[in-house]
Structure formats: C-alpha cells, structure tokens
Design an enzyme around this catalytic site. Structure first.
Site, mmCIF file in Angstrom:
data_model
loop_
_atom_site.group_PDB
_atom_site.id
_atom_site.type_symbol
_atom_site.label_atom_id
_atom_site.label_comp_id
_atom_site.label_asym_id
_atom_site.label_seq_id
_atom_site.Cartn_x
_atom_site.Cartn_y
_atom_site.Cartn_z
ATOM 1 N N ARG A 142 1.706 5.735 -15.674
ATOM 2 C CA ARG A 142 1.524 4.925 -15.096
ATOM 3 C C ARG A 142 2.218 3.643 -14.789
ATOM 4 O O ARG A 142 2.412 2.803 -15.317
ATOM 5 C CB ARG A 142 -0.395 4.660 -15.145
ATOM 6 N N ASP A 147 2.048 -0.531 -7.159
ATOM 7 C CA ASP A 147 1.391 0.271 -6.077
ATOM 8 C C ASP A 147 1.921 1.150 -4.985
ATOM 9 O O ASP A 147 2.154 0.330 -4.585
ATOM 10 C CB ASP A 147 -0.006 -0.120 -5.936
ATOM 11 N N GLU A 150 0.297 6.272 -1.136
ATOM 12 C CA GLU A 150 -0.179 7.897 -1.376
ATOM 13 C C GLU A 150 0.073 8.390 -0.716
ATOM 14 O O GLU A 150 0.417 8.406 0.620
ATOM 15 C CB GLU A 150 -2.224 7.257 -1.248
ATOM 16 N N ARG A 190 -4.519 8.371 -18.726
ATOM 17 C CA ARG A 190 -2.556 8.254 -18.301
ATOM 18 C C ARG A 190 -2.804 6.511 -19.041
ATOM 19 O O ARG A 190 -3.485 6.068 -19.614
ATOM 20 C CB ARG A 190 -2.554 7.983 -16.749
#
Length: 291
Positions: A142, A147, A150, A190
C-alpha cells in the site's frame, strides 16, 4: 605329570592351562588401558594446537557469517505477513511488480539481493509469471501517504479519475523493479511503504529514482492521505513534501482537481467517498429489515 597325585588327568590339564589365559587377559587389559589413555592425551593435545584451532575458528565464523547474511539480506518474504518487525522503518524490499490492484496498491514479488544474487539470470531464480505460480508468493504493498480514487468493487460505483489513476500506476510500475521502504502493516494485511522506481526513459535524467507517491500527487491522481487513524507518510519531512505536491496540483487543476474550483462544494475526495459509501451501506440493511 598330574599334580596333586590324586587329581584326574583332565583336571590337571585344566589347571595347567588357566594361568596363561589369565595372564593374557591381564596383559590385554593393560594394553587397552594404555592405548585409551594415550589416544585421549593425543586428541586433546591436537585440539589445542594452532593448526587445529585456526581452521576451526575460520570455518565456524564463515558458516555463521553466511547464515547471518542470508537471513538479513537474502531471505525472501512470500507475503506481507511474513515480514519481520526488524524490517519496519529500517530496511527495504527489492522486487518486481507483478500486478496493480488499484490506484494506490500493487503486488510485489520479493527478489532479495536483486541481480547480484542471481535473480533474472540464474535458472532457479526466475520471477513467476502465471497467476497460479504467484499465488501466496507476493507482498501486497500500500503506497504510503496517498489515497487514490476507488475503482468499482464490492458493489460500490467507480469514483471519478479512478480508472486514470489505475492505468497510470499500471504503466508506471507493472513488470518493473522497485524498492519499497516498509513502514508498518495495515489492517488489511498489506505493507505500507514508500516506493521508489527507476525508469530508463525518464526525461531529462534516465534511471532517476522516483518516489511513486510523490509522482501520483504531482499528476493529480491521488490526494494526501486524510484518515485520522492509520496515516503513514514516512516522517514529517515526507508529509510536508507530499502536501506541497498536492497544493501545486490543486493550484494547476491537474487530474482529479480539474473541477475543484468550479464545483468545490460537490467535489469529493477519496476519503470522503469512502466515508459516504460506508454510511450508506450501514443504513441500507436497516431499511431492508424494516421492509
């Protein structure tokens, strides 16, 4: 001659033959004792000699050193859960990217030691290519500090610029060697890491080391990680660097910041999108149960 005179001939023969046997047994026992003592004395003396001690020390040190080097530098981690805590914030993983799952995570096949250790050119050190061979053999990474929008999954709709972010990360990393500096594991098993890559066709300086998270922020394909819990940047200096890159992308209206100024109230960050989806999914079962 029989002795004593009243003894039978067989008894006299037994009496005459006993002393030599006893004498031989005593002689054999004394010889074995002297042999054992001499062997023991010779062995201990040999062990104390420099010609024995020096090779033994060298051989033992070499074995222990090779074991330490293998365990510290050449040990391969098949998944994120197998990474030892001693690697967190101290060591890095070198490997090849085998797949990109989303705009901010990918799968890494760990190749400790790289080409110097034989990866890529020794027959028994080839990176697998099929999904069957790669199953349970890759580290889920990750990207730290960012961010990305999605993609559609678990029944959730796709967020704007999610496909662009995924395509960019795929073209930037897939089948390339990267170095991941592991910070810690997250709640999804992760490894959160700052990832660097070198590209031959990198203008203006070929093979320049690039911070993948930083490049995504510059392209406007991700935002700085906004969650109150679990944010990981790799240090305050990295956080300032990332926020500055995001500020410039926002100022230029790059990528997902394209309509931010014109429609700031309705603009939704990846974190706000996840929060909204979570609330809607929490309310939906209650509505269905009432029906």
């Amino acid at each position: 001659m029989r002795w004593p005179p009243w003894a039978s001939e067989s008894q006299a023969q037994q009496h005459n033959t006993k002393p030599p046997i006893e004498h031989n047994e005593k002689e054999h026992g004394s010889k074995s004792k002297s042999w054992e003592s001499s062997v023991t004395a010779i062995d201990w003396a040999a062990f104390a000699e420099p010609r024995t001690i020096i090779p033994t020390v060298i051989l033992t040190s070499g074995f222990l050193g090779a074991f330490h080097i293998h365990r510290r530098y050449l040990r391969r981690f098949p998944d994120a859960g197998s990474i030892t805590p001693s690697h967190f914030r101290r060591r890095s993983l070198l490997g090849r990217v085998t797949s990109v799952g989303d705009g901010d995570n990918f799968r890494l096949y760990h190749t400790p030691g790289g080409r110097l250790a034989g990866w890529g050119w020794l027959p028994w050190k080839k990176v697998p290519t099929s999904k069957k061979e790669l199953r349970d053999k890759t580290v889920h990474i990750r990207l730290a500090g960012v961010d990305a929008p999605e993609l559609a999954h678990f029944g959730r709709p796709e967020q704007p610029f999610a496909r662009e972010a995924h395509q960019w990360l795929t073209s930037y990393l897939l089948n390339r060697r990267v170095r991941a500096y592991i910070h810690r594991p997250d709640q999804y098993q992760r490894a959160v890491a700052t990832v660097y890559v070198r590209r031959a066709l990198d203008f203006p300086i070929p093979f320049r080391r690039r911070d993948v998270s930083y490049e995504m922020l510059k392209q406007g394909l991700a935002t700085v990680y906004e969650a109150k819990w679990g944010a990981e940047f790799g240090g305050e200096a990295m956080e300032r660097k990332y926020r500055k890159a995001e500020w410039w992308a926002k100022l230029r209206g790059t990528g997902l910041w394209k309509d931010f100024r014109r429609n700031e109230k309705e603009w939704e960050s990846p974190r706000a999108y996840k929060t909204r989806m979570g609330l809607e999914e929490a309310v939906q079962p209650r509505v269905e149960s009432k029906k």
